[in-house]
Structure formats: C-alpha cells, structure tokens
Design an enzyme around this catalytic site. Structure first.
Site, PDB file in Angstrom:
ATOM      1  CE  LYS A  14      -2.327  -1.069   3.799  1.00  0.00           C
ATOM      2  NZ  LYS A  14      -1.830  -2.408   4.198  1.00  0.00           N
ATOM      3  NE  ARG A  89      -4.526  -1.598  10.088  1.00  0.00           N
ATOM      4  CZ  ARG A  89      -3.452  -1.023   9.534  1.00  0.00           C
ATOM      5  NH1 ARG A  89      -3.505   0.221   9.126  1.00  0.00           N
ATOM      6  NH2 ARG A  89      -2.337  -1.710   9.392  1.00  0.00           N
ATOM      7  NE  ARG A 128       7.032  -2.713   5.995  1.00  0.00           N
ATOM      8  CZ  ARG A 128       5.703  -2.558   5.864  1.00  0.00           C
ATOM      9  NH1 ARG A 128       5.186  -2.124   4.732  1.00  0.00           N
ATOM     10  NH2 ARG A 128       4.901  -2.859   6.844  1.00  0.00           N
ATOM     11  NE  ARG A 134       6.210  -0.540  10.242  1.00  0.00           N
ATOM     12  CZ  ARG A 134       5.065  -0.566   9.578  1.00  0.00           C
ATOM     13  NH1 ARG A 134       4.964   0.034   8.423  1.00  0.00           N
ATOM     14  NH2 ARG A 134       4.015  -1.182  10.083  1.00  0.00           N
ATOM     15  NE  ARG A 146       1.951  -5.145  11.468  1.00  0.00           N
ATOM     16  CZ  ARG A 146       3.049  -4.976  10.712  1.00  0.00           C
ATOM     17  NH1 ARG A 146       4.170  -5.564  11.037  1.00  0.00           N
ATOM     18  NH2 ARG A 146       2.995  -4.209   9.661  1.00  0.00           N
TER      19      ARG A 146
HETATM   20  P1  AMP Z   1       0.577   0.286   9.103  1.00  0.00           P
HETATM   21  O1  AMP Z   1       1.705   1.233   8.938  1.00  0.00           O
HETATM   22  O2  AMP Z   1      -0.621   0.659   8.274  1.00  0.00           O
HETATM   23  O3  AMP Z   1       0.985  -1.155   8.898  1.00  0.00           O
HETATM   24  O4  AMP Z   1       0.110   0.399  10.629  1.00  0.00           O
HETATM   25  C1  AMP Z   1       0.971   0.082  11.697  1.00  0.00           C
HETATM   26  C2  AMP Z   1       0.169  -0.060  12.994  1.00  0.00           C
HETATM   27  O5  AMP Z   1      -0.478   1.192  13.293  1.00  0.00           O
HETATM   28  C3  AMP Z   1      -0.964  -1.081  12.955  1.00  0.00           C
HETATM   29  O6  AMP Z   1      -0.515  -2.403  13.218  1.00  0.00           O
HETATM   30  C4  AMP Z   1      -1.877  -0.541  14.057  1.00  0.00           C
HETATM   31  O7  AMP Z   1      -1.371  -0.850  15.333  1.00  0.00           O
HETATM   32  C5  AMP Z   1      -1.754   0.966  13.865  1.00  0.00           C
HETATM   33  N1  AMP Z   1      -2.786   1.482  12.930  1.00  0.00           N
HETATM   34  C6  AMP Z   1      -2.568   2.032  11.700  1.00  0.00           C
HETATM   35  N2  AMP Z   1      -3.730   2.390  11.120  1.00  0.00           N
HETATM   36  C7  AMP Z   1      -4.710   2.051  11.992  1.00  0.00           C
HETATM   37  C8  AMP Z   1      -6.128   2.128  11.963  1.00  0.00           C
HETATM   38  N3  AMP Z   1      -6.780   2.637  10.895  1.00  0.00           N
HETATM   39  N4  AMP Z   1      -6.815   1.699  13.041  1.00  0.00           N
HETATM   40  C9  AMP Z   1      -6.180   1.196  14.125  1.00  0.00           C
HETATM   41  N5  AMP Z   1      -4.850   1.053  14.213  1.00  0.00           N
HETATM   42  C10 AMP Z   1      -4.113   1.477  13.153  1.00  0.00           C
END
Ligand code: AMP
Length: 196
Positions: A14, A89, A128, A134, A146
């Site tokens: 994404k 989400r 990654r 990260r 996740r």
């Molecule tokens: P991402 O960078 O999109 O993989 O997000 C990393 C982490 O941020 C996720 O595993 C969640 O803990 C948190 N997070 C990101 N977006 C959301 C969302 N829309 N709702 C809840 N938690 C989120």
C-alpha cells in the site's frame, strides 16, 4: 474529488503504491500508520498511546484513530482528493469516514484492495523489518498477530464498499510498475464516472 481507500493486509504494498499514485493524481496521502509513527518519534501523548497497541500488532482504538484522521483531512482544505492508506481498518471507521466525508459534500470514489498471499506477506514484512528498522516488522509473532487482526477485524471492511459497488480487487503480485498500472487503470475508470 477523487478519494481512494487503498486497502490490503500488512505487506501488500500500500505505502509503495500510494507514493506513486499521489504524484500521478495529485492527491494527499494519509497513512494512519505513518501518522502514528511520527507521533511516536515526537513522543506525543498520542504516540505513547498508539505505541502500546502497535508494538503488539493490535489496532489503536477506533475513537482515537478516527479523531486523528479527521484532523488530518481538515489540515488539507484545498486537496483535490485523498488516498487513505491503512484506514479504515474496522467497519466503525468506515462508517465514521463516510459520515465525515458526507458532511464535506464528498465521498469515497473507490476502494482498491491489493491481494497478496499470506506466505508472500510474511516474507515481505521480514525483509522490510531488516531494511527499515520498524519494530513491528522484525518480530514473527507480531507479524502473525497483525495478519490475524487483519483477517478478523479488517477484511470485513471490503463488504462495506462492495455494497456500494466501490470495491475493486487488484492482483498485488508482480513488479511495482505492473501493479501501479493495474491500479491506475481502475482509477481512470472511476474518475471518469465520478459525481462529487
Ligand atoms: P501500518 O503502517 O498501516 O501497517 O500500521 C501500523 C500499525 O499502526 C498497525 O498495526 C496498528 O497498530 C496501527 N494502525 C494504523 N492504522 C490504523 C487504523 N486505521 N486503526 C487502528 N490502528 C491502526
């Protein structure tokens, strides 16, 4: 406006595709994960709260996430449109976004869902983790959680957009450019037909 939800499990690509799409379509990129990470780096209260969930691979509570996302949209009053990356989400997040955009006289144009098999996701995330540092990409158990959280809480969000005929599944396997072309073809179709 052209408002896109870029959807898919962790590691689907994404972020990579969003970066290319914003430059082609002149959109504002809002990644809730990136915003949380910026808050963690800046040691804000929001960052401290988010970190306690992110470190385990769980979702940050809807109320906090929705409020933050709406504030970010409001910071861009002249945007031609947005790419929402990693949001919504959960179904309550999708409902809140719908109401919020409606109050601004706009809506989601299309959800583009990148489809990638689970073994490939795990491979990409571990790679990654090594390259980006990260923390949530470096731990196999956090990655597994996740993906489980995605399957349990997030995958259903597809139905919300499918009911509105806005759901489009895209093959997320191939070169970055191949996938970008697939996404662009669908966006071009939707942007011709869009009404608001
Ligand atoms: P991402 O960078 O999109 O993989 O997000 C990393 C982490 O941020 C996720 O595993 C969640 O803990 C948190 N997070 C990101 N977006 C959301 C969302 N829309 N709702 C809840 N938690 C989120």
């Amino acid at each position: 406006m052209l408002n896109i939800v870029l959807f898919g499990p962790p590691g689907a690509g994404k972020g990579t595709q969003a970066a290319k799409l914003i430059s082609k379509y002149q959109l504002v990129h809002l990644s809730t994960g990136d915003i949380f990470r910026a808050n963690i780096k800046g040691e804000t209260d929001l960052g401290k709260l988010a970190k306690s969930y992110m470190d385990k691979g769980n979702l940050v509570p809807d109320e906090v996430t929705i409020k933050m996302l709406e504030a970010e949209v409001n910071k861009n009053p002249n945007a031609k449109g947005f790419i929402f990356d990693g949001f919504p989400r959960t179904t309550p997040q999708a409902e809140a976004l719908e109401e919020f955009l409606k109050s601004k006289g706009t809506t989601i144009s299309v959800m583009l869902a990148l489809a990638v098999a689970e073994e490939e996701l795990i491979k990409r995330l571990l790679l990654r983790g090594k390259e980006s540092g990260r923390a949530d990409d470096a731990d196999v158990e956090v990655i597994a959680n996740r993906i489980a959280v995605y399957n349990k809480q997030t995958a259903v969000v597809e139905n919300f957009y499918a009911q509105q005929n806005k759901f489009q599944k895209i093959d997320g396997i191939g070169s970055v450019d191949e996938i970008f072309n697939r996404l662009s073809n669908v966006i071009d179709k939707y942007s011709v037909n869009r009404i608001s």
